[in-house]
Enzyme design. Structure first.
Site, PDB file in Angstrom:
ATOM      1  N   ASP A  34       0.789   4.258  -7.260  1.00 30.17           N
ATOM      2  CA  ASP A  34       0.245   5.602  -7.453  1.00 30.17           C
ATOM      3  C   ASP A  34       0.049   5.840  -8.952  1.00 30.17           C
ATOM      4  OD1 ASP A  34       0.165   6.025  -4.733  1.00 30.17           O
ATOM      5  OD2 ASP A  34       2.076   7.076  -4.659  1.00 30.17           O
ATOM      6  N   GLU A  55      -2.760   4.428 -11.011  1.00 33.87           N
ATOM      7  CA  GLU A  55      -4.006   5.184 -10.956  1.00 33.87           C
ATOM      8  C   GLU A  55      -3.936   6.395 -11.871  1.00 33.87           C
ATOM      9  OE1 GLU A  55      -3.876   8.134  -7.215  1.00 33.87           O
ATOM     10  OE2 GLU A  55      -3.557   6.032  -6.649  1.00 33.87           O
ATOM     11  N   HIS A 111     -12.496   2.512  -7.747  1.00 33.58           N
ATOM     12  CA  HIS A 111     -12.428   3.026  -6.383  1.00 33.58           C
ATOM     13  C   HIS A 111     -13.656   3.883  -6.082  1.00 33.58           C
ATOM     14  CE1 HIS A 111     -10.366   3.302  -2.734  1.00 33.58           C
ATOM     15  NE2 HIS A 111      -9.378   4.124  -3.023  1.00 33.58           N
ATOM     16  N   ARG A 139      -6.085   1.569 -12.229  1.00 27.33           N
ATOM     17  CA  ARG A 139      -6.981   2.050 -11.168  1.00 27.33           C
ATOM     18  C   ARG A 139      -7.672   3.326 -11.619  1.00 27.33           C
ATOM     19  NH1 ARG A 139      -5.032   3.393  -4.969  1.00 27.33           N
ATOM     20  NH2 ARG A 139      -6.348   5.217  -4.623  1.00 27.33           N
ATOM     21  N   LYS A 179       0.376  13.135  -6.708  1.00 27.91           N
ATOM     22  CA  LYS A 179      -0.972  12.745  -6.323  1.00 27.91           C
ATOM     23  C   LYS A 179      -1.254  13.158  -4.874  1.00 27.91           C
ATOM     24  CE  LYS A 179      -2.091   9.410  -4.094  1.00 27.91           C
ATOM     25  NZ  LYS A 179      -2.017   7.937  -4.161  1.00 27.91           N
ATOM     26  N   ASP A 238       1.020  -0.915  -5.067  1.00 29.19           N
ATOM     27  CA  ASP A 238       0.301   0.334  -5.294  1.00 29.19           C
ATOM     28  C   ASP A 238       1.299   1.347  -5.836  1.00 29.19           C
ATOM     29  OD1 ASP A 238      -1.147   2.676  -5.179  1.00 29.19           O
ATOM     30  OD2 ASP A 238      -1.443   2.648  -3.006  1.00 29.19           O
ATOM     31  N   ASP A 294       0.790  10.622   2.179  1.00 33.29           N
ATOM     32  CA  ASP A 294       0.523   9.910   0.929  1.00 33.29           C
ATOM     33  C   ASP A 294       0.244  10.928  -0.168  1.00 33.29           C
ATOM     34  OD1 ASP A 294       0.010   7.862  -0.880  1.00 33.29           O
ATOM     35  OD2 ASP A 294      -2.088   7.676  -0.290  1.00 33.29           O
ATOM     36  N   ASN A 303      -3.762  11.616  -1.599  1.00 37.77           N
ATOM     37  CA  ASN A 303      -4.559  10.460  -1.217  1.00 37.77           C
ATOM     38  C   ASN A 303      -6.014  10.670  -1.599  1.00 37.77           C
ATOM     39  OD1 ASN A 303      -6.392   9.045   1.005  1.00 37.77           O
ATOM     40  ND2 ASN A 303      -4.516   7.864   0.767  1.00 37.77           N
ATOM     41  N   SER A 304      -6.639   9.622  -2.095  1.00 39.62           N
ATOM     42  CA  SER A 304      -7.990   9.711  -2.651  1.00 39.62           C
ATOM     43  C   SER A 304      -9.020  10.227  -1.656  1.00 39.62           C
ATOM     44  CB  SER A 304      -8.422   8.332  -3.157  1.00 39.62           C
ATOM     45  OG  SER A 304      -7.537   7.843  -4.126  1.00 39.62           O
ATOM     46  N   SER A 345       0.814  -1.215   0.000  1.00 41.71           N
ATOM     47  CA  SER A 345       0.000   0.000   0.000  1.00 41.71           C
ATOM     48  C   SER A 345       0.846   1.263   0.000  1.00 41.71           C
ATOM     49  CB  SER A 345      -0.904  -0.015   1.239  1.00 41.71           C
ATOM     50  OG  SER A 345      -1.400   1.269   1.539  1.00 41.71           O
ATOM     51  N   GLY A 346       0.540   2.170  -0.928  1.00 41.23           N
ATOM     52  CA  GLY A 346       1.234   3.452  -0.955  1.00 41.23           C
ATOM     53  C   GLY A 346       0.992   4.261   0.303  1.00 41.23           C
ATOM     54  N   LEU A 347      -0.263   4.318   0.752  1.00 42.01           N
ATOM     55  CA  LEU A 347      -0.591   5.037   1.984  1.00 42.01           C
ATOM     56  C   LEU A 347       0.156   4.455   3.168  1.00 42.01           C
ATOM     57  CD1 LEU A 347      -2.217   6.875   3.901  1.00 42.01           C
ATOM     58  CD2 LEU A 347      -4.071   5.198   3.787  1.00 42.01           C
TER      59      LEU A 347
END
Length: 285
Positions: free
Chosen positions: A79, A106, A180, A149, A112, A77, A50, A114-115, A38-40
């Site tokens: 990104d 993504e 997502h 993604r 980026k 992940d 992130d 975080n979403s 996981s990137g986060l």
């Protein structure tokens, strides 16, 4: 192994988040067959946000630790690929060298965010991002599973945009689509799956719609569920509680019954095998 997990709709599969070698080993011991780097979680464990604050080389170094700690396939992940198509294919080549089994890219803009932070994030141009996917596919071929993604739903751009992008990314060579969402129910995810009609396998990340039973995914054409950040969040909560208690009590007697014993640490990381190896080496000399 990752291709069998992600690219098949015959049975719902699960990937567990890992952010270092220890969390990867724990996930393997729990019975998971694949991991999500996981990137986060990796950024958080390094003390970064992130938001592409950690460099791609720092990130790849952590992925290598995760790969080395288990024999499980690791979907990374990635990104947005840390830049343009050149950066994305460099990242993919380095991940392949370090033993990763797949990468998810993504359609976000670099750097980026975080979403789940902020509203209506800008998306990368469809053609430009498709170029990133093609560059990665040309670089690593079938050596890495390539997951595209889509951030259209989570960014507030709507279902039509999500479907349009899914078709474009499939044409660009993606092996699977990760869709997502930030809503608390899985309704828009299930609507996407219905509209997509299984052109490519669908991967989901139910971080926000966690109350949806897994049976709802088994009844659709979803191939893979990613539990994306739960080991990191569990570790954060546990460490905070233990640190606060030790600070308040000026001692560790109160926390000892609730934390892992040293014997458990040694067993997880197979110290016994190390001791046997050392003994064999000494005898051979």
């Amino acid at each position: 192994m990752l291709r069998a997990l992600v690219c098949s709709n015959s049975e719902l599969s699960f990937l567990m988040e890992a952010h270092d070698g220890l969390s990867a080993a724990i996930a393997k011991r729990a019975g998971f067959k694949g991991l999500w780097a996981s990137g986060l979680s990796i950024a958080t464990s390094l003390g970064y946000r992130d938001a592409n604050e950690a460099s791609w080389s720092q990130f790849v170094d952590v992925v290598e630790r995760i790969v080395d700690s288990t024999a499980l396939p690791v979907l990374v992940d990635g990104d947005g690929g840390f830049g343009n198509f050149n950066n994305a294919r460099l990242l993919a080549r380095k991940l392949r060298q370090r033993g990763a089994a797949g990468v998810a890219l993504e359609d976000s803009c670099f750097p980026k965010m975080n979403s789940f932070v902020g509203e209506r994030h800008p998306l990368a141009d469809v053609n430009e991002f498709s170029g990133r996917l093609r560059a990665v596919k040309d670089t690593v071929g079938e050596d890495l599973v390539l997951v595209a993604r889509i951030e259209a739903l989570i960014g507030g751009h709507g279902m039509d945009e999500a479907i349009l992008r899914a078709h474009a990314y499939a044409d660009a060579g993606a092996d699977a689509i990760l869709i997502h969402s930030r809503t608390s129910s899985a309704d828009e995810i299930l609507s996407f799956v219905s509209a997509w009609q299984n052109r490519l396998p669908v991967v989901i990340v139910p971080t926000k719609y966690f109350r949806t039973p897994v049976s709802a995914y088994r009844d659709t054409d979803i191939s893979t569920v990613i539990w994306a950040n739960h080991s990191m969040r569990a570790a954060m909560a546990a460490m905070r509680q233990v640190c606060n208690e030790i600070m308040a009590e000026e001692g560790v007697a109160g926390v000892e019954p609730r934390i892992a014993t040293l014997d458990e640490v040694f067993a997880l990381l197979e110290y016994d095998e190390l001791a046997r190896s050392e003994a064999r080496y000494l005898v051979s000399r």
